[in-house]
Motif scaffolding. Structure first.
Motif, PDB file in Angstrom:
ATOM      1  N   THR A  72       0.197   8.051   6.128  1.00 47.38           N
ATOM      2  CA  THR A  72      -1.331   8.352   5.857  1.00 47.38           C
ATOM      3  C   THR A  72      -2.162   7.039   5.508  1.00 47.38           C
ATOM      4  OG1 THR A  72      -1.228  10.560   5.381  1.00 47.38           O
ATOM      5  CG2 THR A  72      -3.246   9.634   4.751  1.00 47.38           C
ATOM      6  N   ALA A  73      -1.343   6.336   4.567  1.00 48.81           N
ATOM      7  CA  ALA A  73      -1.931   5.231   4.073  1.00 48.81           C
ATOM      8  C   ALA A  73      -2.054   4.066   5.266  1.00 48.81           C
ATOM      9  CB  ALA A  73      -1.346   4.628   2.879  1.00 48.81           C
ATOM     10  N   LEU A  74      -0.885   4.031   5.692  1.00 48.10           N
ATOM     11  CA  LEU A  74      -0.559   3.010   6.992  1.00 48.10           C
ATOM     12  C   LEU A  74      -1.580   3.282   8.251  1.00 48.10           C
ATOM     13  CD1 LEU A  74       3.061   2.595   6.725  1.00 48.10           C
ATOM     14  CD2 LEU A  74       1.458   0.908   6.373  1.00 48.10           C
ATOM     15  N   GLU A  75      -1.661   4.746   8.487  1.00 51.88           N
ATOM     16  CA  GLU A  75      -2.678   5.208   9.559  1.00 51.88           C
ATOM     17  C   GLU A  75      -4.114   4.728   9.346  1.00 51.88           C
ATOM     18  OE1 GLU A  75      -2.175   6.470  12.268  1.00 51.88           O
ATOM     19  OE2 GLU A  75      -0.210   7.095  12.565  1.00 51.88           O
ATOM     20  N   LEU A  76      -4.294   4.934   7.957  1.00 56.99           N
ATOM     21  CA  LEU A  76      -5.861   4.503   7.427  1.00 56.99           C
ATOM     22  C   LEU A  76      -5.841   3.003   7.546  1.00 56.99           C
ATOM     23  CD1 LEU A  76      -8.501   4.838   5.895  1.00 56.99           C
ATOM     24  CD2 LEU A  76      -7.430   4.584   3.821  1.00 56.99           C
ATOM     25  N   LEU A  77      -5.104   2.240   7.458  1.00 59.42           N
ATOM     26  CA  LEU A  77      -5.447   0.801   7.432  1.00 59.42           C
ATOM     27  C   LEU A  77      -5.376   0.354   8.628  1.00 59.42           C
ATOM     28  CD1 LEU A  77      -2.818  -0.619   4.633  1.00 59.42           C
ATOM     29  CD2 LEU A  77      -5.166  -0.315   4.509  1.00 59.42           C
ATOM     30  N   PRO A 124       0.869  -1.423  -0.055  1.00 58.23           N
ATOM     31  CA  PRO A 124      -0.053  -0.163  -0.142  1.00 58.23           C
ATOM     32  C   PRO A 124       0.576   1.148  -0.044  1.00 58.23           C
ATOM     33  CG  PRO A 124       0.129  -1.057   2.070  1.00 58.23           C
ATOM     34  CD  PRO A 124       0.652  -1.758   1.420  1.00 58.23           C
ATOM     35  N   THR A 125       2.158   1.287   0.214  1.00 62.50           N
ATOM     36  CA  THR A 125       2.900   2.472   0.359  1.00 62.50           C
ATOM     37  C   THR A 125       3.818   2.509  -0.995  1.00 62.50           C
ATOM     38  OG1 THR A 125       4.708   1.197   1.570  1.00 62.50           O
ATOM     39  CG2 THR A 125       3.231   2.324   2.817  1.00 62.50           C
ATOM     40  N   VAL A 137      -7.901  -6.649   8.194  1.00 58.64           N
ATOM     41  CA  VAL A 137      -6.942  -5.997   7.090  1.00 58.64           C
ATOM     42  C   VAL A 137      -5.517  -6.855   6.958  1.00 58.64           C
ATOM     43  CG1 VAL A 137      -5.583  -3.988   6.320  1.00 58.64           C
ATOM     44  CG2 VAL A 137      -7.847  -3.719   7.641  1.00 58.64           C
ATOM     45  N   VAL A 138      -5.233  -7.336   5.675  1.00 56.74           N
ATOM     46  CA  VAL A 138      -4.041  -7.922   5.586  1.00 56.74           C
ATOM     47  C   VAL A 138      -3.219  -7.203   4.421  1.00 56.74           C
ATOM     48  CG1 VAL A 138      -2.955 -10.085   4.824  1.00 56.74           C
ATOM     49  CG2 VAL A 138      -5.157 -10.416   5.958  1.00 56.74           C
ATOM     50  N   ALA A 139      -2.097  -7.005   4.813  1.00 53.88           N
ATOM     51  CA  ALA A 139      -1.192  -6.099   3.898  1.00 53.88           C
ATOM     52  C   ALA A 139       0.069  -6.555   3.599  1.00 53.88           C
ATOM     53  CB  ALA A 139      -1.182  -4.570   4.398  1.00 53.88           C
ATOM     54  N   ALA A 140       0.536  -6.684   2.397  1.00 49.60           N
ATOM     55  CA  ALA A 140       1.990  -7.211   2.339  1.00 49.60           C
ATOM     56  C   ALA A 140       2.986  -5.901   2.302  1.00 49.60           C
ATOM     57  CB  ALA A 140       1.848  -7.926   0.781  1.00 49.60           C
ATOM     58  N   LEU A 141       3.743  -5.983   3.203  1.00 46.71           N
ATOM     59  CA  LEU A 141       4.841  -4.772   3.204  1.00 46.71           C
ATOM     60  C   LEU A 141       6.286  -5.282   3.026  1.00 46.71           C
ATOM     61  CD1 LEU A 141       3.162  -3.365   6.433  1.00 46.71           C
ATOM     62  CD2 LEU A 141       2.699  -2.448   4.192  1.00 46.71           C
ATOM     63  N   HIS A 142       6.879  -4.403   2.459  1.00 50.66           N
ATOM     64  CA  HIS A 142       8.303  -4.361   2.304  1.00 50.66           C
ATOM     65  C   HIS A 142       9.184  -3.989   3.395  1.00 50.66           C
ATOM     66  CE1 HIS A 142       9.550  -6.549  -1.425  1.00 50.66           C
ATOM     67  NE2 HIS A 142       8.964  -5.643  -2.259  1.00 50.66           N
ATOM     68  N   ASP A 143       8.711  -2.703   3.930  1.00 57.32           N
ATOM     69  CA  ASP A 143       9.448  -2.114   4.966  1.00 57.32           C
ATOM     70  C   ASP A 143       9.139  -2.656   6.351  1.00 57.32           C
ATOM     71  OD1 ASP A 143      10.166   0.102   7.105  1.00 57.32           O
ATOM     72  OD2 ASP A 143      10.333   1.127   5.517  1.00 57.32           O
ATOM     73  N   LEU A 144      10.229  -3.338   7.104  1.00 58.67           N
ATOM     74  CA  LEU A 144      10.067  -3.652   8.447  1.00 58.67           C
ATOM     75  C   LEU A 144       9.498  -2.812   9.304  1.00 58.67           C
ATOM     76  CD1 LEU A 144      12.646  -6.447   8.226  1.00 58.67           C
ATOM     77  CD2 LEU A 144      10.510  -6.926   7.555  1.00 58.67           C
ATOM     78  N   SER A 145      10.073  -1.826   9.340  1.00 55.74           N
ATOM     79  CA  SER A 145       9.771  -0.846  10.336  1.00 55.74           C
ATOM     80  C   SER A 145       8.078  -0.365  10.298  1.00 55.74           C
ATOM     81  CB  SER A 145      10.615   0.260  10.495  1.00 55.74           C
ATOM     82  OG  SER A 145      11.982  -0.117  10.778  1.00 55.74           O
TER      83      SER A 145
END
Length: 277
Positions: A176-181, A165-166, A191-199
């Motif tokens: 903003t996108a992460l706060e929304l989720l 999503p980022t 909600v299930v999100a695939a993320l690259h950024d571990l932080s």
């Protein structure tokens, strides 16, 4: 109510992409799927959404088999916001988001005032209301990413799947996108999100699943899952996990390995071997 995956396996062109995944993803929570490139994150999202069919195993949401549902019923339950959604570049943004209302319309019914209101609220939620009248082709990559998420929200799903999503977003828009989720999850949406950024995963997820080579390495609370040793073994980099000075959540600092006889892929396989031992 949860999303339950049992021994899920998926092969493509004779190669196993998802290899016996067992996982329980809590409802009303933000679960982050993380792992190196090629770990199977996007494929797993496609399997949950039944865009692709597993070769073995079961996927249930609230006790219901997701692949076994009728397509329209599944579209009311599950929405997937992909990285590269194919949309006619001449289509207007609001019209594109209204496509998300299709599962709620009759066979020959047109979108009505309620559907338009839902679409506009979805655009507002992702910060894209200002370009509702523009054609898709005029948008930047980051703006298209927001429209894709808005269309998924317009489906009013119970289960929202989001792939990177980022991606294409600047720093402020990423947060903003992460706060929304995270807010949607607090309001009861799963909600299930695939993320690259571990932080990012450590800062926003309630639950995290670490994948490598199509297998689950570890899953659980990010405060417990993310350790320097885990990051080093799975990603093949040096790592240190510290407390974020502003939020108190884990912050993962990484650096290139000083010297290692193992390539990252071998490091990941070593992590899996140790996990299975």
């Amino acid at each position: 109510m949860s999303l339950d995956l049992s021994r899920v396996r998926f092969d493509r062109a004779g190669r196993t992409i998802i290899d016996g995944v067992d996982a329980t993803l809590p409802s009303g929570a933000l679960t982050a799927l993380v792992g190196p490139n090629g770990a199977g994150k996007s494929t797993l999202l496609h399997l949950i959404a039944a865009i692709e069919r597993a070769d073995a195993g079961e996927l249930h949401f609230d006790g219901r088999s997701v692949p076994g549902m009728r397509r329209r019923d599944r579209a009311r339950l599950v929405a997937l916001a992909e990285q590269q959604a194919e949309v006619d570049p001449q289509l207007g943004v609001l019209a594109a988001v209204l496509i998300g209302r299709t599962p709620h319309l009759g066979a020959f019914a047109a979108a009505g005032e309620h559907d338009r209101a839902v679409a506009e609220r979805s655009l507002e939620a992702v910060g894209a209301r200002e370009f509702a009248a523009r054609p898709i082709g005029s948008l930047s990559g980051g703006e298209r990413q927001r429209v894709t998420l808005a269309r998924a929200l317009a489906q009013e799903p119970e289960l929202l799947l989001v792939d990177e999503p980022t991606n294409h977003l600047d720093l402020a828009a990423q947060l903003t996108a992460l706060e929304l989720l995270a807010g949607l999850a607090r309001d009861g949406l799963t909600v299930v999100a695939a993320l690259h950024d571990l932080s990012h995963a450590a800062a926003y997820a309630d639950h995290v699943i670490v994948l490598s080579a199509g297998r689950v390495v570890v899953a659980g609370d990010p405060r417990e899952v993310f350790t320097a040793e885990l990051v080093e073994r799975v990603y093949g980099v040096r790592a240190q996990v510290v407390e974020h000075p502003l939020t108190g959540r884990p912050l993962i600092a990484v650096a290139a390995p000083a010297a290692s006889s193992l390539a990252p892929a071998a490091v990941a396989e070593a992590a899996l071997t140790e996990t299975r031992a």
